[in-house]
Design a protein around this motif. Structure first.
Motif, PDB file in Angstrom:
ATOM      1  N   PRO A 223       0.819  -1.096  -0.390  1.00 65.23           N
ATOM      2  CA  PRO A 223       0.175   0.273  -0.073  1.00 65.23           C
ATOM      3  C   PRO A 223       0.873   1.326  -0.075  1.00 65.23           C
ATOM      4  O   PRO A 223       1.839   1.309   0.816  1.00 65.23           O
ATOM      5  CB  PRO A 223      -1.065   0.106   1.450  1.00 65.23           C
ATOM      6  N   TRP A 224       0.168   1.860  -1.123  1.00 61.35           N
ATOM      7  CA  TRP A 224       0.877   3.684  -0.363  1.00 61.35           C
ATOM      8  C   TRP A 224       1.298   4.172   0.488  1.00 61.35           C
ATOM      9  O   TRP A 224      -0.659   4.169   1.140  1.00 61.35           O
ATOM     10  CB  TRP A 224       0.730   4.559  -1.776  1.00 61.35           C
ATOM     11  N   PRO A 225       1.939   4.700   1.764  1.00 65.60           N
ATOM     12  CA  PRO A 225       1.831   5.141   2.450  1.00 65.60           C
ATOM     13  C   PRO A 225       0.661   6.656   2.705  1.00 65.60           C
ATOM     14  O   PRO A 225       0.781   7.059   1.636  1.00 65.60           O
ATOM     15  CB  PRO A 225       3.278   5.560   3.168  1.00 65.60           C
ATOM     16  N   ASP A 226      -0.304   6.292   3.799  1.00 65.29           N
ATOM     17  CA  ASP A 226      -1.111   7.823   3.267  1.00 65.29           C
ATOM     18  C   ASP A 226      -0.615   9.006   4.005  1.00 65.29           C
ATOM     19  O   ASP A 226      -0.947   9.503   3.495  1.00 65.29           O
ATOM     20  CB  ASP A 226      -2.267   7.344   4.784  1.00 65.29           C
ATOM     21  N   ALA A 227       0.610   9.673   4.465  1.00 65.44           N
ATOM     22  CA  ALA A 227       1.455  10.101   4.231  1.00 65.44           C
ATOM     23  C   ALA A 227       2.410  10.959   3.055  1.00 65.44           C
ATOM     24  O   ALA A 227       2.153  12.583   2.988  1.00 65.44           O
ATOM     25  CB  ALA A 227       2.568  10.020   5.465  1.00 65.44           C
ATOM     26  N   LEU A 228       2.478   9.979   1.717  1.00 65.09           N
ATOM     27  CA  LEU A 228       2.730  10.220   0.716  1.00 65.09           C
ATOM     28  C   LEU A 228       1.349  10.416  -0.800  1.00 65.09           C
ATOM     29  O   LEU A 228       0.134  10.446  -0.348  1.00 65.09           O
ATOM     30  CB  LEU A 228       3.338   9.195  -0.112  1.00 65.09           C
ATOM     31  N   PRO A 229       1.495  11.162  -1.418  1.00 63.18           N
ATOM     32  CA  PRO A 229       0.167  11.855  -2.592  1.00 63.18           C
ATOM     33  C   PRO A 229       0.715  11.153  -3.066  1.00 63.18           C
ATOM     34  O   PRO A 229       1.191   9.399  -2.971  1.00 63.18           O
ATOM     35  CB  PRO A 229       1.018  13.231  -3.472  1.00 63.18           C
ATOM     36  N   ALA A 230      -0.881   9.936  -3.618  1.00 67.61           N
ATOM     37  CA  ALA A 230      -1.347   8.881  -5.086  1.00 67.61           C
ATOM     38  C   ALA A 230      -0.228   9.103  -6.142  1.00 67.61           C
ATOM     39  O   ALA A 230       0.169  10.312  -6.403  1.00 67.61           O
ATOM     40  CB  ALA A 230      -2.676   9.168  -4.964  1.00 67.61           C
ATOM     41  N   PRO A 231       0.799   8.102  -6.346  1.00 69.23           N
ATOM     42  CA  PRO A 231       1.259   8.114  -6.816  1.00 69.23           C
ATOM     43  C   PRO A 231       0.677   7.562  -8.907  1.00 69.23           C
ATOM     44  O   PRO A 231      -0.412   7.352  -8.271  1.00 69.23           O
ATOM     45  CB  PRO A 231       2.100   6.308  -6.444  1.00 69.23           C
ATOM     46  N   LEU A 232       1.502   8.164  -9.486  1.00 63.15           N
ATOM     47  CA  LEU A 232       0.505   8.528 -10.638  1.00 63.15           C
ATOM     48  C   LEU A 232       0.897   7.062 -11.675  1.00 63.15           C
ATOM     49  O   LEU A 232       1.961   6.364 -11.760  1.00 63.15           O
ATOM     50  CB  LEU A 232       1.865   9.368 -11.869  1.00 63.15           C
ATOM     51  N   PRO A 233      -0.482   6.777 -11.956  1.00 64.43           N
ATOM     52  CA  PRO A 233      -0.415   5.530 -12.783  1.00 64.43           C
ATOM     53  C   PRO A 233       0.645   5.207 -13.727  1.00 64.43           C
ATOM     54  O   PRO A 233       0.592   7.124 -14.512  1.00 64.43           O
ATOM     55  CB  PRO A 233      -1.884   5.239 -12.848  1.00 64.43           C
ATOM     56  N   PHE A 234       1.442   4.403 -14.480  1.00 64.77           N
ATOM     57  CA  PHE A 234       2.460   4.929 -15.643  1.00 64.77           C
ATOM     58  C   PHE A 234       1.387   4.879 -16.679  1.00 64.77           C
ATOM     59  O   PHE A 234       1.793   5.809 -17.696  1.00 64.77           O
ATOM     60  CB  PHE A 234       2.543   2.646 -15.688  1.00 64.77           C
ATOM     61  N   LYS A 235      -0.189   4.708 -17.396  1.00 63.09           N
ATOM     62  CA  LYS A 235      -0.207   5.141 -18.376  1.00 63.09           C
ATOM     63  C   LYS A 235      -0.653   6.333 -18.371  1.00 63.09           C
ATOM     64  O   LYS A 235      -0.909   7.358 -19.244  1.00 63.09           O
ATOM     65  CB  LYS A 235      -1.908   4.976 -18.815  1.00 63.09           C
ATOM     66  N   ASN A 236      -0.638   7.116 -17.215  1.00 65.91           N
ATOM     67  CA  ASN A 236      -0.625   9.040 -17.437  1.00 65.91           C
ATOM     68  C   ASN A 236       0.426   9.113 -17.692  1.00 65.91           C
ATOM     69  O   ASN A 236       0.557  10.224 -17.802  1.00 65.91           O
ATOM     70  CB  ASN A 236      -1.231   9.013 -15.348  1.00 65.91           C
ATOM     71  N   TRP A 237       1.608   8.979 -16.954  1.00 68.16           N
ATOM     72  CA  TRP A 237       2.746   9.759 -16.860  1.00 68.16           C
ATOM     73  C   TRP A 237       3.536   9.292 -18.656  1.00 68.16           C
ATOM     74  O   TRP A 237       3.783  10.235 -19.416  1.00 68.16           O
ATOM     75  CB  TRP A 237       3.731   8.585 -16.282  1.00 68.16           C
ATOM     76  N   LEU A 238       2.857   8.337 -19.322  1.00 65.50           N
ATOM     77  CA  LEU A 238       3.266   8.431 -20.848  1.00 65.50           C
ATOM     78  C   LEU A 238       2.320   9.360 -21.330  1.00 65.50           C
ATOM     79  O   LEU A 238       2.830  10.038 -22.446  1.00 65.50           O
ATOM     80  CB  LEU A 238       2.325   6.903 -21.626  1.00 65.50           C
ATOM     81  N   GLY A 239       1.013   9.619 -21.011  1.00 67.60           N
ATOM     82  CA  GLY A 239       0.246  10.231 -21.849  1.00 67.60           C
ATOM     83  C   GLY A 239       0.721  11.929 -21.564  1.00 67.60           C
ATOM     84  O   GLY A 239       0.695  12.510 -22.162  1.00 67.60           O
ATOM     85  N   ARG A 240       1.702  12.040 -20.568  1.00 64.34           N
ATOM     86  CA  ARG A 240       2.415  13.513 -20.190  1.00 64.34           C
ATOM     87  C   ARG A 240       3.292  14.135 -21.451  1.00 64.34           C
ATOM     88  O   ARG A 240       4.157  15.046 -21.418  1.00 64.34           O
ATOM     89  CB  ARG A 240       3.190  13.448 -19.063  1.00 64.34           C
ATOM     90  N   LEU A 241       4.274  12.707 -21.473  1.00 59.60           N
ATOM     91  CA  LEU A 241       5.356  12.687 -22.492  1.00 59.60           C
ATOM     92  C   LEU A 241       4.844  13.643 -23.802  1.00 59.60           C
ATOM     93  O   LEU A 241       3.413  13.308 -24.652  1.00 59.60           O
ATOM     94  CB  LEU A 241       5.942  11.381 -22.673  1.00 59.60           C
ATOM     95  N   PRO A 242       5.549  14.273 -23.971  1.00 56.56           N
ATOM     96  CA  PRO A 242       5.523  14.866 -25.793  1.00 56.56           C
ATOM     97  C   PRO A 242       5.496  14.371 -26.837  1.00 56.56           C
ATOM     98  O   PRO A 242       6.179  12.668 -26.620  1.00 56.56           O
ATOM     99  CB  PRO A 242       7.076  16.268 -25.727  1.00 56.56           C
ATOM    100  N   GLU A 243       4.925  14.205 -28.237  1.00 58.50           N
ATOM    101  CA  GLU A 243       4.175  13.921 -29.233  1.00 58.50           C
ATOM    102  C   GLU A 243       5.718  13.404 -29.702  1.00 58.50           C
ATOM    103  O   GLU A 243       6.123  12.134 -30.239  1.00 58.50           O
ATOM    104  CB  GLU A 243       4.113  14.067 -30.149  1.00 58.50           C
ATOM    105  N   LYS A 244       6.824  14.220 -29.584  1.00 62.75           N
ATOM    106  CA  LYS A 244       8.192  14.539 -30.626  1.00 62.75           C
ATOM    107  C   LYS A 244       8.906  14.542 -29.316  1.00 62.75           C
ATOM    108  O   LYS A 244       9.483  15.456 -28.994  1.00 62.75           O
ATOM    109  CB  LYS A 244       8.001  14.957 -31.201  1.00 62.75           C
ATOM    110  N   PRO A 245      10.502  13.941 -29.227  1.00 63.11           N
ATOM    111  CA  PRO A 245      11.626  13.972 -28.248  1.00 63.11           C
ATOM    112  C   PRO A 245      11.697  15.923 -28.822  1.00 63.11           C
ATOM    113  O   PRO A 245      12.125  16.171 -29.430  1.00 63.11           O
ATOM    114  CB  PRO A 245      12.913  13.066 -28.958  1.00 63.11           C
TER     115      PRO A 245
END
Length: 248
Positions: A223-245
């Protein structure tokens, strides 16, 4: 009144750079001790020029990035470094790989050093960041190239590097896991979704220390500790990446 010493980040790879970025975002200029000069958001120094100050806040970030070449190198320095930090009454947090990964020879020195000295340790799984193989794989897929993935990887729980850095800044200790459990095909499906061109079901990162460690990691429910913000799901992280490097 003597000013407080600057926070010190030892190790300027994937995790150390993320910690430095977050310190910089909080309007704090850290001192980053790295084996190679990089564009860190802070001051840079080499291990040879490192001067420790009393009661300094210190993060030792050894792995677990995609290359994981730092474990063997920093591990040789850690016994002497930790001894000096403790003598200076520094506030130290060591960040390194989950214990299940330690059959990898490159990381054994980190474990030996942190067992010898009474310092808090944050244990992390395989990390994803903007310079990780996941970014390179996504870029290649978007260009219609073939991506090679090791389909023998067992299910594992990767963690977004910025989440790991936040946990480190909050001085969390113990083991930390990512929010998503992936098998090789799950990861491929996410990487391939919405990308042009044909691709084959062979997966990254082959060969690399990260792949060896992912085999040893095995997915566990932590479990993610209650004291920490919820972790970002990997699919959401992929959505943050730009279309081109950037820079292309």
């Amino acid at each position: 009144m003597t000013p407080a010493p600057p926070p010190l980040v030892i190790g300027g790879g994937l995790l150390g750079s993320a910690i430095a970025r977050q310190l910089h975002a909080a309007r704090t200029t850290p001192l980053v001790c790295s084996r190679t000069p990089r564009a860190h958001p802070g001051l840079w120094c080499s291990i040879r020029d490192l001067s420790l100050q009393r009661q300094q806040q210190v993060w030792i970030a050894v792995g677990p990035g995609p290359q994981e070449s730092g474990g063997a190198v920093w591990g040789r320095f850690l016994p002497d470094l930790l001894s000096r930090l403790l003598d200076a009454q520094a506030d130290v947090l060591c960040c390194g790989p989950l214990p299940a990964a330690l059959p990898c020879d490159d990381l054994a020195a980190f474990d030996e050093a942190t067992r010898k000295f009474p310092v808090p340790v944050l244990r992390l799984p395989l990390l994803f960041g903007n310079d990780s193989p996941a970014r390179a794989a996504l870029t290649a897929l978007r260009a219609g190239e073939t991506v090679w993935i090791d389909r023998d990887l067992p299910p594992f729980r990767p963690l977004w590097v910025e989440d790991a850095a936040r946990a480190a800044l909050l001085r969390h200790t113990g083991e930390l896991q990512g929010p998503d459990t992936f098998a090789a095909d799950d990861l491929l499906d996410l990487l391939a979704a919405g990308t042009p061109g044909r691709w084959r079901r062979r997966l990254w990162p082959l060969p690399s220390p990260a792949a060896r460690r992912a085999r040893a990691q095995r997915a566990v429910e932590a479990p993610w500790p209650d004291a920490l913000p919820a972790p970002l799901p990997f699919k959401n992280w992929l959505g943050r990446l730009p279309e081109k490097p950037s820079g292309r």
